[in-house]
Design a protein around this motif. Structure first.
Motif, PDB file in Angstrom:
ATOM      1  N   GLY A 186      -2.963   2.331  -9.602  1.00  0.00           N
ATOM      2  CA  GLY A 186      -1.906   2.730  -8.677  1.00  0.00           C
ATOM      3  C   GLY A 186      -0.710   3.400  -9.320  1.00  0.00           C
ATOM      4  N   ALA A 187      -0.861   3.886 -10.547  1.00  0.00           N
ATOM      5  CA  ALA A 187       0.285   4.456 -11.273  1.00  0.00           C
ATOM      6  C   ALA A 187       0.494   5.941 -11.009  1.00  0.00           C
ATOM      7  CB  ALA A 187       0.108   4.218 -12.778  1.00  0.00           C
ATOM      8  N   PHE A 188      -0.225   6.523 -10.061  1.00  0.00           N
ATOM      9  CA  PHE A 188      -0.075   7.948  -9.766  1.00  0.00           C
ATOM     10  C   PHE A 188       1.384   8.277  -9.461  1.00  0.00           C
ATOM     11  CE2 PHE A 188      -4.460   6.993  -8.622  1.00  0.00           C
ATOM     12  CZ  PHE A 188      -5.150   8.046  -9.195  1.00  0.00           C
ATOM     13  N   PHE A 210      -1.894  -1.292  -6.926  1.00  0.00           N
ATOM     14  CA  PHE A 210      -2.501  -0.326  -6.013  1.00  0.00           C
ATOM     15  C   PHE A 210      -1.533   0.103  -4.913  1.00  0.00           C
ATOM     16  CE2 PHE A 210      -5.051   0.907  -2.319  1.00  0.00           C
ATOM     17  CZ  PHE A 210      -5.895   1.847  -2.891  1.00  0.00           C
ATOM     18  N   PHE A 211      -0.743  -0.819  -4.432  1.00  0.00           N
ATOM     19  CA  PHE A 211       0.162  -0.511  -3.316  1.00  0.00           C
ATOM     20  C   PHE A 211       1.570  -0.134  -3.780  1.00  0.00           C
ATOM     21  CE2 PHE A 211      -3.095  -3.311  -1.423  1.00  0.00           C
ATOM     22  CZ  PHE A 211      -3.538  -2.469  -0.415  1.00  0.00           C
ATOM     23  N   MET A 212       1.656   0.371  -5.003  1.00  0.00           N
ATOM     24  CA  MET A 212       2.948   0.792  -5.536  1.00  0.00           C
ATOM     25  C   MET A 212       3.099   2.315  -5.559  1.00  0.00           C
ATOM     26  SD  MET A 212       4.297  -2.094  -5.977  1.00  0.00           S
ATOM     27  CE  MET A 212       5.818  -1.606  -6.814  1.00  0.00           C
ATOM     28  N   MET A 213       2.215   3.013  -4.876  1.00  0.00           N
ATOM     29  CA  MET A 213       2.281   4.476  -4.853  1.00  0.00           C
ATOM     30  C   MET A 213       3.272   4.932  -3.780  1.00  0.00           C
ATOM     31  SD  MET A 213      -1.759   5.403  -5.443  1.00  0.00           S
ATOM     32  CE  MET A 213      -2.449   4.050  -4.485  1.00  0.00           C
ATOM     33  N   ASP A 214       4.520   5.066  -4.174  1.00  0.00           N
ATOM     34  CA  ASP A 214       5.588   5.375  -3.228  1.00  0.00           C
ATOM     35  C   ASP A 214       5.387   6.703  -2.509  1.00  0.00           C
ATOM     36  OD1 ASP A 214       6.828   3.043  -3.968  1.00  0.00           O
ATOM     37  OD2 ASP A 214       8.137   3.994  -5.447  1.00  0.00           O
ATOM     38  N   SER A 215       4.740   7.645  -3.168  1.00  0.00           N
ATOM     39  CA  SER A 215       4.604   8.985  -2.598  1.00  0.00           C
ATOM     40  C   SER A 215       3.429   9.117  -1.630  1.00  0.00           C
ATOM     41  CB  SER A 215       4.438  10.010  -3.721  1.00  0.00           C
ATOM     42  OG  SER A 215       3.342   9.659  -4.555  1.00  0.00           O
ATOM     43  N   LEU A 216       2.601   8.077  -1.502  1.00  0.00           N
ATOM     44  CA  LEU A 216       1.373   8.173  -0.715  1.00  0.00           C
ATOM     45  C   LEU A 216       1.680   8.351   0.774  1.00  0.00           C
ATOM     46  CD1 LEU A 216      -1.580   8.098  -1.638  1.00  0.00           C
ATOM     47  CD2 LEU A 216      -1.678   5.739  -0.849  1.00  0.00           C
ATOM     48  N   LEU A 229      -6.672  -7.233   4.435  1.00  0.00           N
ATOM     49  CA  LEU A 229      -5.835  -6.204   3.834  1.00  0.00           C
ATOM     50  C   LEU A 229      -4.630  -6.902   3.193  1.00  0.00           C
ATOM     51  CD1 LEU A 229      -5.627  -3.093   3.586  1.00  0.00           C
ATOM     52  CD2 LEU A 229      -4.151  -3.152   5.599  1.00  0.00           C
ATOM     53  N   PRO A 230      -4.410  -6.725   1.894  1.00  0.00           N
ATOM     54  CA  PRO A 230      -3.296  -7.412   1.232  1.00  0.00           C
ATOM     55  C   PRO A 230      -1.950  -7.091   1.887  1.00  0.00           C
ATOM     56  CG  PRO A 230      -4.789  -6.470  -0.392  1.00  0.00           C
ATOM     57  CD  PRO A 230      -5.232  -5.949   0.934  1.00  0.00           C
ATOM     58  N   LYS A 231      -1.079  -8.092   1.929  1.00  0.00           N
ATOM     59  CA  LYS A 231       0.232  -7.892   2.556  1.00  0.00           C
ATOM     60  C   LYS A 231       1.088  -6.887   1.810  1.00  0.00           C
ATOM     61  CE  LYS A 231       2.342 -11.862   0.187  1.00  0.00           C
ATOM     62  NZ  LYS A 231       3.021 -13.164   0.375  1.00  0.00           N
ATOM     63  N   GLU A 232       0.706  -6.583   0.555  1.00  0.00           N
ATOM     64  CA  GLU A 232       1.461  -5.593  -0.225  1.00  0.00           C
ATOM     65  C   GLU A 232       1.354  -4.193   0.365  1.00  0.00           C
ATOM     66  OE1 GLU A 232       0.976  -9.134  -2.628  1.00  0.00           O
ATOM     67  OE2 GLU A 232      -0.497  -7.888  -1.549  1.00  0.00           O
ATOM     68  N   ILE A 233       0.549  -4.031   1.401  1.00  0.00           N
ATOM     69  CA  ILE A 233       0.468  -2.745   2.084  1.00  0.00           C
ATOM     70  C   ILE A 233       1.857  -2.291   2.540  1.00  0.00           C
ATOM     71  CG2 ILE A 233       0.013  -3.815   4.319  1.00  0.00           C
ATOM     72  CD1 ILE A 233      -1.611  -0.562   3.156  1.00  0.00           C
ATOM     73  N   ASN A 235       4.454  -2.022   0.985  1.00  0.00           N
ATOM     74  CA  ASN A 235       5.181  -1.240  -0.018  1.00  0.00           C
ATOM     75  C   ASN A 235       4.963   0.265   0.119  1.00  0.00           C
ATOM     76  OD1 ASN A 235       6.184  -3.596  -1.252  1.00  0.00           O
ATOM     77  ND2 ASN A 235       4.319  -3.803  -2.478  1.00  0.00           N
ATOM     78  N   LEU A 236       3.968   0.661   0.878  1.00  0.00           N
ATOM     79  CA  LEU A 236       3.684   2.094   1.049  1.00  0.00           C
ATOM     80  C   LEU A 236       4.577   2.649   2.156  1.00  0.00           C
ATOM     81  CD1 LEU A 236      -0.216   2.041   0.781  1.00  0.00           C
ATOM     82  CD2 LEU A 236       1.461   2.410  -1.037  1.00  0.00           C
ATOM     83  N   LYS A 237       5.850   2.733   1.874  1.00  0.00           N
ATOM     84  CA  LYS A 237       6.859   3.051   2.887  1.00  0.00           C
ATOM     85  C   LYS A 237       6.711   4.448   3.480  1.00  0.00           C
ATOM     86  CE  LYS A 237       9.064  -0.881   2.442  1.00  0.00           C
ATOM     87  NZ  LYS A 237       9.015  -1.892   3.535  1.00  0.00           N
ATOM     88  N   ASN A 238       6.087   5.363   2.754  1.00  0.00           N
ATOM     89  CA  ASN A 238       5.958   6.735   3.246  1.00  0.00           C
ATOM     90  C   ASN A 238       4.604   7.007   3.900  1.00  0.00           C
ATOM     91  OD1 ASN A 238       8.531   7.937   2.395  1.00  0.00           O
ATOM     92  ND2 ASN A 238       7.807   7.494   0.331  1.00  0.00           N
TER      93      ASN A 238
END
Length: 355
Positions: A186-188, A210-216, A229-233, A235-238
């Motif tokens: 998830g480091a893209f 995996f869910f740290m891709m801010d630009s996704l 589905l992990p609750k860390e979803i 983090n994908l604010k965009n």
């Protein structure tokens, strides 16, 4: 040397075997200049006259059969495949074409793509519909690459180096055989679209970041084997598009309601019975929004509202009556309507096949 004229099928066979080695041969007009001995591609040609003489020394009835035989190239299959791909790459190098299209070329390995990983000017590579099983870590050398399409291959793993590519915006790895993802995937830094649909992935193989891709902006995980589905979803604010269709999802996390930019949510054909009330926080009833939720074993209350329309479902899950129903359902472990819905049979998925 005098020019010799031979029947077209003979000159064709001679030309295929000799190739284009340092003297001219014309097949279509059956006009050939050639003398001496030459070895090329595993074929030995002592003399054109010797070949023709040997041919006409055969009895006529066998000559007729020989003349109807298909022309056989002396080049191995791998060399033929490489030559076609090499031609595309050579042309791209000569013209500085930044977009490489190698769709459906029967490519099995990057060894058939000589020099590709050194073409630093390339911004898009399409390698879909081939037979690739691995991607070399050296793909990360292409630091100007923005779009990489590896869909419809035989990939079972991906290199970690992919996630270090500084300009990669779109990565399509759909319709492969991925069973896991590398740690740190998830480091893209600037990835906007990630398509991992139609593989063999589940919640247990996702790396911690995996869910740290801010630009996704678009994430496609359909046709996999997710049950949760992990609750860390959150983090994908965009994130604007989330594809989760055709999995084994039993529930969605309440945190999905924090994805306020979502405009498309695909959850059809799972094992969902209820929706988290927080989904009502999303702007899904809008004219440009899409919510697909068919083919799920919904509780009766949701199923009845769905028959009227999606907007009625979203209004209903805001009510206090639904919150009570939802909480009871979750406290029962999702079994308020009986046993858990069965998993779909995915044993015949192409992603499960072994070449």
């Amino acid at each position: 040397m005098r020019a010799h004229y031979y029947p077209s099928h003979i000159s064709a066979q001679i030309t295929v075997c000799v190739g284009s080695a340092d003297r001219e041969s014309k097949r279509n007009g059956s006009f050939i200049h050639k003398t001496g001995s030459k070895r090329l591609g595993g074929c030995v040609v002592s003399s054109i006259l010797q070949i023709v003489g040997a041919f006409y020394a055969v009895p006529p009835e066998f000559r007729a059969k020989m003349s109807n035989q298909p022309v056989v190239s002396c080049l191995p299959v791998t060399a033929n495949k490489m030559s076609k791909a090499k031609k595309v790459l050579d042309e791209a190098r000569d013209t500085k074409n930044r977009e490489i299209d190698l769709v459906d070329r029967n490519i099995s390995t990057f060894d058939e793509l000589p020099g590709l990983l050194n073409m630093l000017f390339v911004t898009r590579i399409t390698l879909s519909h081939n037979k690739l099983k691995t991607v070399p870590p050296g793909i990360a050398n292409l630091n100007n690459l923005e779009i990489l399409n590896l869909s419809n291959n035989f990939l079972e793993e991906l290199p970690l180096s992919l996630s270090s590519m500084p300009k990669l915006r779109i990565l399509n790895c759909s319709i492969n055989r991925l069973n896991t993802l590398p740690r740190g995937f998830g480091a893209f830094p600037v990835l906007e679209v990630l398509d991992l649909s139609y593989n063999n992935l589940n919640e247990h193989v996702l790396p911690g970041n995996f869910f740290m891709m801010d630009s996704l902006r678009a994430l496609y995980l359909g046709d996999n084997e997710f049950e949760y589905l992990p609750k860390e979803i959150k983090n994908l604010k965009n994130l604007q598009i989330l594809g989760l269709r055709d999995n084994d999802l039993l529930e969605l996390p309440r945190e999905i309601g924090e994805l306020t930019r979502i405009r498309e949510l695909h959850i059809q054909n799972n094992r969902l019975s209820v929706l988290p009330p927080e989904i009502a926080n999303l702007d899904m009833p809008g004219p440009k929004s899409v919510l697909k939720m068919e083919e799920n074993p919904w509780v009766t209350a949701i199923a009845e509202q769905y028959l009227v329309g999606i907007s009625h479902v979203l209004e209903y899950i805001k009510t206090e009556a639904y919150r009570i129903l939802y909480n009871r359902h979750m406290q029962s472990g999702g079994k308020s309507a009986g046993e858990l819905p069965p998993k779909s049979d995915k044993s015949k998925k192409a992603s499960r096949a072994r070449s």
